[in-house]
Design an enzyme around this catalytic site. Sequence first.
Site, PDB file in Angstrom:
ATOM      1  CB  SER A   1       4.701  -1.579  12.151  1.00  0.00           C
ATOM      2  OG  SER A   1       4.318  -0.238  12.402  1.00  0.00           O
TER       3      SER A   1
ATOM      4  N   GLY B   1       2.118   2.538  10.688  1.00  0.00           N
ATOM      5  CA  GLY B   1       3.116   3.592  10.514  1.00  0.00           C
ATOM      6  C   GLY B   1       3.810   4.011  11.801  1.00  0.00           C
TER       7      GLY B   1
ATOM      8  N   GLY C   1       2.712  -1.088   4.278  1.00  0.00           N
ATOM      9  CA  GLY C   1       2.804   0.324   3.896  1.00  0.00           C
ATOM     10  C   GLY C   1       4.244   0.752   3.684  1.00  0.00           C
TER      11      GLY C   1
ATOM     12  CD  GLU D   1      -3.949  -2.048   7.394  1.00  0.00           C
ATOM     13  OE1 GLU D   1      -2.777  -2.270   7.068  1.00  0.00           O
ATOM     14  OE2 GLU D   1      -4.579  -1.045   7.019  1.00  0.00           O
TER      15      GLU D   1
ATOM     16  CG  ASN E   1      -1.762   1.217   1.355  1.00  0.00           C
ATOM     17  OD1 ASN E   1      -1.904   1.962   0.380  1.00  0.00           O
ATOM     18  ND2 ASN E   1      -2.336   1.449   2.519  1.00  0.00           N
ATOM     19  CD1 TRP E   2       3.540   1.175  -3.059  1.00  0.00           C
ATOM     20  CD2 TRP E   2       3.320   2.412  -4.910  1.00  0.00           C
ATOM     21  NE1 TRP E   2       4.211   0.545  -4.074  1.00  0.00           N
ATOM     22  CE2 TRP E   2       4.101   1.276  -5.214  1.00  0.00           C
ATOM     23  CE3 TRP E   2       3.052   3.335  -5.924  1.00  0.00           C
ATOM     24  CZ2 TRP E   2       4.603   1.043  -6.495  1.00  0.00           C
ATOM     25  CZ3 TRP E   2       3.545   3.100  -7.195  1.00  0.00           C
ATOM     26  CH2 TRP E   2       4.313   1.965  -7.474  1.00  0.00           C
ATOM     27  CE  LYS E   3      -0.103   3.496   4.662  1.00  0.00           C
ATOM     28  NZ  LYS E   3      -0.148   3.678   6.095  1.00  0.00           N
TER      29      LYS E   3
ATOM     30  CD  GLU F   1      -3.085   5.803   6.380  1.00  0.00           C
ATOM     31  OE1 GLU F   1      -3.050   5.741   5.145  1.00  0.00           O
ATOM     32  OE2 GLU F   1      -2.201   5.286   7.108  1.00  0.00           O
TER      33      GLU F   1
ATOM     34  CG  HIS G   1      -6.026   2.351   4.925  1.00  0.00           C
ATOM     35  ND1 HIS G   1      -5.607   3.296   5.833  1.00  0.00           N
ATOM     36  CD2 HIS G   1      -5.035   1.438   4.836  1.00  0.00           C
ATOM     37  CE1 HIS G   1      -4.398   2.953   6.267  1.00  0.00           C
ATOM     38  NE2 HIS G   1      -4.030   1.840   5.673  1.00  0.00           N
TER      39      HIS G   1
HETATM   40  P1  PGA Z   1       2.561   0.533   7.599  1.00  0.00           P
HETATM   41  O1  PGA Z   1       1.127   0.772   6.930  1.00  0.00           O
HETATM   42  O2  PGA Z   1       3.084  -0.782   7.065  1.00  0.00           O
HETATM   43  O3  PGA Z   1       3.392   1.682   7.186  1.00  0.00           O
HETATM   44  O4  PGA Z   1       2.344   0.463   9.084  1.00  0.00           O
HETATM   45  C1  PGA Z   1       0.237  -0.282   6.777  1.00  0.00           C
HETATM   46  C2  PGA Z   1      -1.062   0.205   6.176  1.00  0.00           C
HETATM   47  O5  PGA Z   1      -1.523   1.303   6.489  1.00  0.00           O
HETATM   48  O6  PGA Z   1      -1.674  -0.506   5.364  1.00  0.00           O
END
Ligand code: PGA
Length: 252
Positions: free
Chosen positions: A212, A172, A233, A166, A8-10, A96, A94
Site C-alpha cells: 500500500s 493491496g 503495486g 512486504e 509490480n504490475w502483477k 501471492e 512474492h
Molecule cells: P500494493 O502491492 O502496493 O498494491 O499493496 C504491493 C506488492 O504486492 O508488491
Amino acid sequence: MRKVLIANWKMYYGPVKAGAWVRAFRRERLPKDIDISIAVPFVSLAAARASLGRATIPALAAQDVFWEKEGAFTGEVSPSMLLEFGVSVCIVGHSERRLLVGETDEMVAKKAEALQKAGITPVICVGETEAQRKKGQAAKVVRAQVEAAIKDVKPDGKAAAIIAYEPIWAIGTGKPCRPVDAKEMHDVIRDVIAKVWGARYRDDIRVIYGGSVNERNVTEYTTTTGIDGALVGSASLDPRTFALVCRAAVPA
Ligand code: PGA
C-alpha cells in the site's frame, strides 16, 4: 546507498497496454538519483523492451523465474531467457506466489541463486500474515524466510540481492505498515544478513518496504533510515501516478 523503487504490475497489462504504459512513463520527469524498475508480466517483456528502446530508466524487471537453465519444464522461464529482454531485476517469493501457487522457501532460494548466477538482481520478498503478527510471530516468521532464501546467495557484486519486506496484511489493502514498524522488521532482516553474510553487510544490502505504498506516503518510507525504497503495486498501474511516487520518493 541509492534508493530503489520497483513497480509490480502483477497480472495486469498484456503487450499492448504495457507498450503504452512505458511510452507514457518515459514522458514524465523522473529523479536521477534513484533506481527505478518495472516488473511486467512475461508476455509483456518484449513490448516493454521495444518501447524502452535503449533507455535504461526504468530498468526492466520480471515477476518470477525458474531456476533451471533449460529443459523439460513446461510453462517455466529461465534467467537466460529474461536476459534476452535486458531484464536486470527479478522479484522472487512474492506472497501471492507463496500463497496462491505454493512457492516454498526452498524454491525461493533456488530462484534467487539462479538469478544471481545469471547477473540478475533478485528481489526476495518476505512478510508475515496478519494472524502471525497478532500472535507476535512476525519477527520469527520473517527471520526464517530470509535465512532460507539467502543461504546460497552472495551479498556482493552488481546483482547483490535486494530484500523486500512486504507484510501480507498491508498488500493491496490500503492499510500500510507504519514506517516505524517497517523499520523494526528491516532491523530484524539486517540481523539475519549480518548472521549469514557477516556484520559488514548489515547496512550494505538494500532492504525495501512494500504494501500500500503510494505517492502520498512513499516519502515517509524513503526518508526512514534503514528503508532503502519501495515495491509498489496498485500505485504503479497508472504511469503518471507511478511517476509521482518516484518524484515523492526523493524529496528535493
Ligand atoms: P500494493 O502491492 O502496493 O498494491 O499493496 C504491493 C506488492 O504486492 O508488491
